[in-house]
Write an enzyme that holds these catalytic residues in place. Structure first.
Site, PDB file in Angstrom:
ATOM      1  N   ASN A   1       0.847  -1.194   0.000  1.00 58.99           N
ATOM      2  CA  ASN A   1       0.000   0.000   0.000  1.00 58.99           C
ATOM      3  C   ASN A   1       0.882   1.243   0.000  1.00 58.99           C
ATOM      4  OD1 ASN A   1       0.570  -0.925   2.677  1.00 58.99           O
ATOM      5  ND2 ASN A   1      -1.034   0.383   3.524  1.00 58.99           N
TER       6      ASN A   1
ATOM      7  N   GLU B   1       0.202   5.113   0.709  1.00 55.56           N
ATOM      8  CA  GLU B   1      -0.732   6.160   1.140  1.00 55.56           C
ATOM      9  C   GLU B   1      -0.248   7.529   0.666  1.00 55.56           C
ATOM     10  OE1 GLU B   1      -1.182   5.645   5.368  1.00 55.56           O
ATOM     11  OE2 GLU B   1      -2.476   3.912   5.080  1.00 55.56           O
ATOM     12  N   ASN B   2      -1.118   8.516   0.845  1.00 49.44           N
ATOM     13  CA  ASN B   2      -0.815   9.879   0.405  1.00 49.44           C
ATOM     14  C   ASN B   2      -1.443  10.858   1.372  1.00 49.44           C
ATOM     15  OD1 ASN B   2      -1.409  12.433  -1.406  1.00 49.44           O
ATOM     16  ND2 ASN B   2       0.150  11.232  -2.461  1.00 49.44           N
TER      17      ASN B   2
ATOM     18  N   TYR C   1      -5.632  11.753   1.207  1.00 50.56           N
ATOM     19  CA  TYR C   1      -5.970  10.351   1.496  1.00 50.56           C
ATOM     20  C   TYR C   1      -6.527   9.530   0.327  1.00 50.56           C
ATOM     21  CZ  TYR C   1      -5.286  11.255   6.531  1.00 50.56           C
ATOM     22  OH  TYR C   1      -4.764  11.559   7.754  1.00 50.56           O
TER      23      TYR C   1
ATOM     24  N   CYS D   1      -3.932   0.556  -2.718  1.00 49.76           N
ATOM     25  CA  CYS D   1      -3.795  -0.674  -1.945  1.00 49.76           C
ATOM     26  C   CYS D   1      -2.693  -1.560  -2.522  1.00 49.76           C
ATOM     27  CB  CYS D   1      -5.091  -1.454  -1.970  1.00 49.76           C
ATOM     28  SG  CYS D   1      -6.503  -0.611  -1.246  1.00 49.76           S
TER      29      CYS D   1
ATOM     30  N   GLU E   1      -2.897  -4.710  -3.171  1.00 53.85           N
ATOM     31  CA  GLU E   1      -3.421  -5.635  -4.171  1.00 53.85           C
ATOM     32  C   GLU E   1      -3.443  -4.987  -5.560  1.00 53.85           C
ATOM     33  OE1 GLU E   1      -4.710  -4.790  -1.244  1.00 53.85           O
ATOM     34  OE2 GLU E   1      -5.910  -6.410  -0.371  1.00 53.85           O
TER      35      GLU E   1
ATOM     36  N   CYS F   1     -10.109  -5.029   0.041  1.00 53.96           N
ATOM     37  CA  CYS F   1     -11.217  -4.070   0.114  1.00 53.96           C
ATOM     38  C   CYS F   1     -12.098  -4.218  -1.131  1.00 53.96           C
ATOM     39  CB  CYS F   1     -10.686  -2.645   0.245  1.00 53.96           C
ATOM     40  SG  CYS F   1     -10.098  -1.925  -1.302  1.00 53.96           S
TER      41      CYS F   1
ATOM     42  N   CYS G   1     -10.509  -3.258  -4.496  1.00 50.25           N
ATOM     43  CA  CYS G   1      -9.560  -4.260  -4.994  1.00 50.25           C
ATOM     44  C   CYS G   1     -10.282  -5.510  -5.485  1.00 50.25           C
ATOM     45  CB  CYS G   1      -8.549  -4.611  -3.915  1.00 50.25           C
ATOM     46  SG  CYS G   1      -7.351  -3.295  -3.639  1.00 50.25           S
TER      47      CYS G   1
HETATM   48 ZN   LIG Z   1      -7.927  -2.415  -1.636  1.00 49.62          ZN
END
Ligand SMILES: [Zn+2]
Length: 138
Positions: A48, A50-51, A54, A59, A61, A92, A95
């Site tokens: 993953n 992140e930024n 947000y 992710c 995956e 999630c 994904c």
């Molecule tokens: Zn995901």
């Protein structure tokens, strides 16, 4: 990572765990590594990212999926996920949708760093998916 012989579950776990180390998760502190196996046995990993804005984060995956697609792969058999969570974490919803486009029969195994694991089929995780057929294009 290319593989002439089928990758073992332990090897696939290890690839995902190695990817998790590189996760960029300063906001959630929820690190994820993923390893996706193409039909020919080639393995692609992702973490993953992140930024500070947000929604821009991605992710593990989908990171693995993007790496595989850019390398010319469009069919997959297995996905392994590793997290620090207390319980195995499933992909999630976003994904799941991204993966079903290329691998409706994908087998997903999720591990925790403490040793728990769970397995699902993507079909069980995402019943009645939206597919290319939904657009009447195929
Ligand atoms: Zn995901």
């Amino acid at each position: 990572m290319s593989s002439q012989t089928p990758i073992s579950a332990q090897q696939l776990h290890d690839v995902a765990a190695a990817a998790m180390v590189h996760a960029y998760a300063p906001y959630s502190d929820f690190r994820v590594g993923a390893a996706l196996v193409a039909t020919d046995g080639t393995v692609f990993s992702g973490c993953n990212v992140e930024n500070s804005s947000y929604p821009v984060g991605t992710c593990a995956e989908r990171g693995a999926l993007a790496a595989a697609v850019v390398a010319g792969h469009r069919s997959f058999t297995q996905l392994a996920i590793v997290t620090d969570a207390e319980e195995p974490t499933s992909p999630c919803g976003m994904c799941r949708q991204a993966l079903v486009e290329f691998a409706p029969n994908l087998q997903v195994t999720s591990y925790t760093t403490s040793g728990a694991e769970a397995c699902w089929s993507l079909a069980d995780l995402l019943p009645h998916p939206f597919t290319p057929q939904s657009l009447h294009l195929t």
